[in-house]
Design a protein around this motif. Structure first.
Motif, mmCIF file in Angstrom:
data_model
loop_
_atom_site.group_PDB
_atom_site.id
_atom_site.type_symbol
_atom_site.label_atom_id
_atom_site.label_comp_id
_atom_site.label_asym_id
_atom_site.label_seq_id
_atom_site.Cartn_x
_atom_site.Cartn_y
_atom_site.Cartn_z
ATOM 1 N N GLU A 151 0.828 -1.199 0.000
ATOM 2 C CA GLU A 151 0.000 0.000 0.000
ATOM 3 C C GLU A 151 0.867 1.255 0.000
ATOM 4 O O GLU A 151 1.881 1.332 0.689
ATOM 5 N N GLY A 152 0.458 2.242 -0.794
ATOM 6 C CA GLY A 152 1.114 3.542 -0.789
ATOM 7 C C GLY A 152 2.328 3.651 -1.680
ATOM 8 O O GLY A 152 2.979 4.697 -1.709
ATOM 9 N N MET A 153 2.656 2.597 -2.445
ATOM 10 C CA MET A 153 3.846 2.597 -3.289
ATOM 11 C C MET A 153 3.489 2.970 -4.718
ATOM 12 O O MET A 153 2.702 2.284 -5.367
ATOM 13 N N PRO A 154 4.062 4.059 -5.270
ATOM 14 C CA PRO A 154 3.841 4.398 -6.679
ATOM 15 C C PRO A 154 4.626 3.456 -7.595
ATOM 16 O O PRO A 154 5.276 2.517 -7.120
ATOM 17 N N ALA A 155 4.592 3.712 -8.892
ATOM 18 C CA ALA A 155 5.299 2.867 -9.852
ATOM 19 C C ALA A 155 6.773 2.770 -9.480
ATOM 20 O O ALA A 155 7.447 3.777 -9.268
ATOM 21 N N ALA A 156 7.295 1.544 -9.399
ATOM 22 C CA ALA A 156 8.640 1.298 -8.879
ATOM 23 C C ALA A 156 9.629 0.996 -9.990
ATOM 24 O O ALA A 156 9.281 0.398 -11.016
ATOM 25 N N ALA A 157 10.891 1.391 -9.761
ATOM 26 C CA ALA A 157 11.966 1.119 -10.710
ATOM 27 C C ALA A 157 12.922 0.060 -10.198
ATOM 28 O O ALA A 157 13.396 -0.782 -10.952
ATOM 29 N N ASP A 158 13.243 0.093 -8.898
ATOM 30 C CA ASP A 158 14.182 -0.865 -8.321
ATOM 31 C C ASP A 158 13.718 -1.195 -6.909
ATOM 32 O O ASP A 158 12.947 -0.446 -6.298
ATOM 33 N N LEU A 159 14.225 -2.316 -6.379
ATOM 34 C CA LEU A 159 13.651 -2.874 -5.163
ATOM 35 C C LEU A 159 14.702 -3.682 -4.423
ATOM 36 O O LEU A 159 15.527 -4.358 -5.036
ATOM 37 N N GLY A 160 14.687 -3.623 -3.093
ATOM 38 C CA GLY A 160 15.563 -4.446 -2.268
ATOM 39 C C GLY A 160 14.865 -4.822 -0.980
ATOM 40 O O GLY A 160 14.066 -4.048 -0.446
ATOM 41 N N SER A 161 15.165 -6.015 -0.460
ATOM 42 C CA SER A 161 14.533 -6.495 0.772
ATOM 43 C C SER A 161 15.589 -6.980 1.752
ATOM 44 O O SER A 161 16.597 -7.578 1.357
ATOM 45 N N GLY A 162 15.357 -6.732 3.057
ATOM 46 C CA GLY A 162 16.274 -7.147 4.100
ATOM 47 C C GLY A 162 15.550 -7.912 5.186
ATOM 48 O O GLY A 162 14.643 -8.701 4.912
ATOM 49 N N ASP A 163 15.925 -7.667 6.434
ATOM 50 C CA ASP A 163 15.344 -8.356 7.575
ATOM 51 C C ASP A 163 14.065 -7.643 7.994
ATOM 52 O O ASP A 163 14.094 -6.657 8.715
ATOM 53 N N SER A 164 12.940 -8.114 7.499
ATOM 54 C CA SER A 164 11.605 -7.594 7.836
ATOM 55 C C SER A 164 11.381 -6.169 7.360
ATOM 56 O O SER A 164 10.599 -5.419 7.945
ATOM 57 N N PHE A 165 12.036 -5.756 6.290
ATOM 58 C CA PHE A 165 11.764 -4.453 5.681
ATOM 59 C C PHE A 165 12.162 -4.516 4.214
ATOM 60 O O PHE A 165 12.895 -5.406 3.767
ATOM 61 N N SER A 166 11.649 -3.549 3.444
ATOM 62 C CA SER A 166 12.018 -3.407 2.033
ATOM 63 C C SER A 166 12.024 -1.943 1.665
ATOM 64 O O SER A 166 11.388 -1.109 2.329
ATOM 65 N N CYS A 167 12.748 -1.606 0.602
ATOM 66 C CA CYS A 167 12.761 -0.259 0.051
ATOM 67 C C CYS A 167 12.683 -0.352 -1.467
ATOM 68 O O CYS A 167 13.199 -1.303 -2.060
ATOM 69 N N ALA A 168 12.049 0.636 -2.086
ATOM 70 C CA ALA A 168 11.921 0.663 -3.538
ATOM 71 C C ALA A 168 12.098 2.085 -4.047
ATOM 72 O O ALA A 168 11.657 3.041 -3.405
ATOM 73 N N THR A 169 12.742 2.214 -5.193
ATOM 74 C CA THR A 169 12.894 3.516 -5.832
ATOM 75 C C THR A 169 11.744 3.751 -6.797
ATOM 76 O O THR A 169 11.133 2.817 -7.307
ATOM 77 N N VAL A 170 11.461 5.024 -7.044
ATOM 78 C CA VAL A 170 10.325 5.408 -7.878
ATOM 79 C C VAL A 170 10.765 5.506 -9.333
ATOM 80 O O VAL A 170 11.852 5.988 -9.650
ATOM 81 N N LYS A 171 9.905 5.069 -10.212
ATOM 82 C CA LYS A 171 10.199 5.078 -11.638
ATOM 83 C C LYS A 171 10.272 6.505 -12.178
ATOM 84 O O LYS A 171 9.470 7.373 -11.827
ATOM 85 N N ALA A 172 11.273 6.761 -13.036
ATOM 86 C CA ALA A 172 11.444 8.073 -13.668
ATOM 87 C C ALA A 172 10.224 8.383 -14.540
ATOM 88 O O ALA A 172 9.558 7.479 -15.040
ATOM 89 N N PRO A 173 9.876 9.676 -14.734
ATOM 90 C CA PRO A 173 10.656 10.861 -14.350
ATOM 91 C C PRO A 173 10.434 11.322 -12.915
ATOM 92 O O PRO A 173 10.999 12.337 -12.516
#
Length: 379
Positions: free
Chosen positions: A230-252
């Motif tokens: 929930e709350g994530m716009p269109a993503a370009a890249d993604l990584g996951s760790g210990d019970s968390f994740s982060c994603a970058t937003v697609k250009a522009p």
């Protein structure tokens, strides 16, 4: 003491790698690091590795510790590497995947019931025994590896006790098993006990354990099949760790969104250490090129509008100085890593940093345009 460690200078072979990339070859420079070793792709797709070989994960059949880079597995045409905790996998230009190293949780993906470690690479197989084919991307974390294919499907194998395989089961998978319920997959990345993917026109989905909000589904709870973040716009890249994740937003557009645990400041939003049950933007001014996520550490290679510069910045768990030389256990806000950042926007001729890796073993590495590999943190 915290310091960048220049592991090897690969200027000559790296020049060839850049030349092959420019002329259309599939070979691309890349660095991958885990709890025991670091490997790099050089030349026409061969692999060099260094580190501890206790679990045969140098891939050359040797034993003991290797303090300098030397030829690893007897593979050619390698276009990508994925490093788990004690195993490695390679994506070949022909679209197949081969793995080697530890196998107690079936992380080598060879099918059958054997959990014997292997120092020789061998193809990952489907449940019917045929090789996994047409793979376009691979990623590993801890004892799970996943792959996306040209048809837009995702497959995972290895540890699955928390539902991170994505097939509706909580069993480990000895062969590459198709993830249910998503299509158009462009990237899939396992974390500790959960997995996330970019699919269905750049949406992000996660599955497995929802401990501390790892699935980003608004506290809907654990799921053995993909559930939308929930709350994530269109993503370009993604990584996951210990019970968390982060994603970058697609250009522009610009931005970096994270969700899940903030136990070691890995959300990068200051000293509140609060769990995010849905994706939250922590970097609206960032134009990121690549994200690398370790156990509780995040590193980002990006172009910062304010500084008009390409930078590598890290934050999160700093107990082994994988973020900063400061004697603090946690770095709550992104901090630029000295010695590996450029002073201009990335261009096709000089992107500065070429690849970054932050893995489970609390080590971060970068591959620089001039062919140097630099690492910091756990050794």
């Amino acid at each position: 003491m915290f310091r960048l460690r220049l592991l090897v200078s690969l200027a000559a072979v790296f020049f060839l790698s850049c030349l092959f990339a420019a002329t259309g070859s599939a070979a691309q420079p890349q660095v991958a690091s885990n709890n025991f070793q670091t490997c790099v792709i050089v030349d026409t797709g061969s692999v060099l590795c260094s580190g501890d070989n206790a679990y045969k994960s140098l891939g050359d059949g040797s034993v003991g510790v290797r303090a300098a880079f030397a030829p690893g597995p007897a593979l050619t045409g390698v276009v990508s590497l994925a490093a788990g905790d004690r195993h490695m996998c390679a994506l070949l230009a022909i679209g197949s995947v081969e793995c080697w190293g530890a196998n107690e949780s079936f992380q080598l993906g060879r099918g059958g019931s054997s959990t014997e470690d292997s120092g020789s690479p061998a193809p990952v197989r489907l449940p019917d025994g045929s090789p996994l084919a047409a793979v376009t991307q691979i990623a590993s974390q801890l004892d799970t590896t996943c792959a996306s294919t040209a048809s837009g499907s995702a497959y995972c194998w290895g540890e699955g006790n928390d539902g991170q395989i994505g097939n509706g089961s909580s069993d480990s998978a000895s062969a590459a098993t198709k993830v249910l319920g998503i299509a158009g997959v462009t990237k899939v990345v396992p974390g500790y006990t959960h997995t996330c993917a970019i699919a269905d026109s750049d949406k992000v989905y996660c599955w497995g354990s929802d401990y501390e909000g790892a699935l980003g589904n608004g506290a809907n709870g654990a799921s053995a099949v993909p559930d939308a973040v929930e709350g994530m716009p269109a993503a370009a890249d993604l990584g996951s760790g210990d019970s968390f994740s982060c994603a970058t937003v697609k250009a522009p557009s610009a931005g970096l969104f994270c969700w899940g645990s903030d136990s070691h400041g890995q959300q990068g939003n200051g000293p509140d250490f609060s769990t995010n049950l849905v994706a939250r933007n922590i970097g609206s001014h960032v134009h990121p090129s690549k994200i690398a996520v370790g156990r509780s550490t995040v590193c980002l290679w990006s172009y910062y509008e304010y500084a008009a510069a390409t930078t590598v910045s890290c934050w999160g768990d700093n107990r082994r100085h994988q973020v900063s030389e400061d004697n603090v256990d946690v770095v709550e806000l992104p901090r630029v890593v000295n010695g590996v950042s450029g002073n201009s926007a990335p261009t096709s001729g000089n992107p500065g940093t070429v690849d970054i890796a932050a893995q489970w073993g609390d080590t971060a590495c970068v591959l620089i345009w001039d062919g140097a590999v630099k690492c910091w943190g756990g050794n």
